[in-house]
Design a protein around this motif. Sequence first.
Motif, short mmCIF file in Angstrom:
data_model
loop_
_atom_site.label_atom_id
_atom_site.label_comp_id
_atom_site.label_asym_id
_atom_site.label_seq_id
_atom_site.Cartn_x
_atom_site.Cartn_y
_atom_site.Cartn_z
N ARG A 11 0.83 -1.22 0.00
CA ARG A 11 0.00 0.00 0.00
C ARG A 11 0.86 1.26 0.00
NH1 ARG A 11 -5.19 -1.50 0.29
NH2 ARG A 11 -5.67 -3.42 1.38
N GLU A 12 1.96 1.24 0.73
CA GLU A 12 2.87 2.39 0.72
C GLU A 12 3.47 2.59 -0.68
OE1 GLU A 12 5.85 1.75 3.70
OE2 GLU A 12 4.53 2.37 5.34
N VAL A 13 3.87 1.49 -1.30
CA VAL A 13 4.43 1.56 -2.66
C VAL A 13 3.38 2.12 -3.62
CG1 VAL A 13 5.34 0.21 -4.59
CG2 VAL A 13 6.07 -0.32 -2.26
N ALA A 14 2.15 1.63 -3.52
CA ALA A 14 1.07 2.10 -4.40
C ALA A 14 0.82 3.60 -4.20
CB ALA A 14 -0.20 1.31 -4.15
N GLU A 54 3.11 -10.47 -12.85
CA GLU A 54 1.98 -9.54 -12.93
C GLU A 54 2.06 -8.58 -11.75
OE1 GLU A 54 -1.78 -11.44 -12.94
OE2 GLU A 54 -1.47 -12.48 -14.83
N TYR A 55 1.40 -7.43 -11.90
CA TYR A 55 1.29 -6.53 -10.76
C TYR A 55 0.46 -7.21 -9.68
CZ TYR A 55 3.10 -2.78 -13.67
OH TYR A 55 3.90 -2.01 -14.47
N THR A 56 0.83 -6.98 -8.44
CA THR A 56 0.07 -7.59 -7.34
C THR A 56 -1.34 -6.99 -7.32
OG1 THR A 56 0.77 -5.94 -5.73
CG2 THR A 56 2.14 -7.91 -5.94
N THR A 57 -2.25 -7.70 -6.67
CA THR A 57 -3.65 -7.26 -6.61
C THR A 57 -3.76 -5.89 -5.96
OG1 THR A 57 -4.34 -9.56 -6.49
CG2 THR A 57 -5.95 -7.90 -5.82
N ILE A 58 -3.07 -5.69 -4.86
CA ILE A 58 -3.14 -4.40 -4.15
C ILE A 58 -2.63 -3.27 -5.03
CG2 ILE A 58 -2.17 -3.07 -2.23
CD1 ILE A 58 -2.45 -5.61 -0.53
N ILE A 59 -1.53 -3.50 -5.73
CA ILE A 59 -0.98 -2.47 -6.62
C ILE A 59 -1.99 -2.14 -7.72
CG2 ILE A 59 0.84 -1.95 -8.30
CD1 ILE A 59 1.87 -1.80 -5.46
N GLN A 62 -5.03 -0.20 -6.12
CA GLN A 62 -4.71 1.13 -5.61
C GLN A 62 -4.29 2.10 -6.72
OE1 GLN A 62 -4.73 2.07 -2.12
NE2 GLN A 62 -5.85 0.17 -1.93
N CYS A 63 -3.57 1.60 -7.73
CA CYS A 63 -3.00 2.49 -8.74
C CYS A 63 -3.92 2.68 -9.96
CB CYS A 63 -1.65 1.96 -9.21
SG CYS A 63 -0.41 2.00 -7.91
N ARG A 67 -2.29 4.68 -14.46
CA ARG A 67 -0.99 4.86 -13.81
C ARG A 67 -0.08 3.67 -14.08
NH1 ARG A 67 -4.29 6.40 -9.25
NH2 ARG A 67 -4.42 8.65 -9.09
N LEU A 68 -0.63 2.46 -14.02
CA LEU A 68 0.20 1.28 -14.26
C LEU A 68 0.66 1.19 -15.71
CD1 LEU A 68 -1.44 -1.43 -12.00
CD2 LEU A 68 0.64 -0.11 -11.60
#
Length: 78
Positions: A11-14, A54-59, A62-63, A67-68
């Motif tokens: 979540r912090e990364v996102a 793949e991008y994680t579910t949270i990423i 959140q993004c 953005r991705l």
Amino acid sequence: MEVKKFYRTQREVAAVINEIVDEYWVDNLTDEELEENIMIIYKNNQDKIIKNNEYTTIIRQQCGKNRLAVVSKITKRN
């Protein structure tokens, strides 16, 4: 804009990815600053961003797609 190299949670990364891309979209960051900041975060926190190629579910949640898409273009080019 100051960016830490390492983050504790996905979540912090996102949140930081969102902040960086949003700052770029409102013309507060140059192309070079955007690419540099994204690559710092991506290289040092890859385990929190990517799982099973793949991008994680949270990423993803959140993004968002737009953005991705920007992050993907930067990371594939570098």
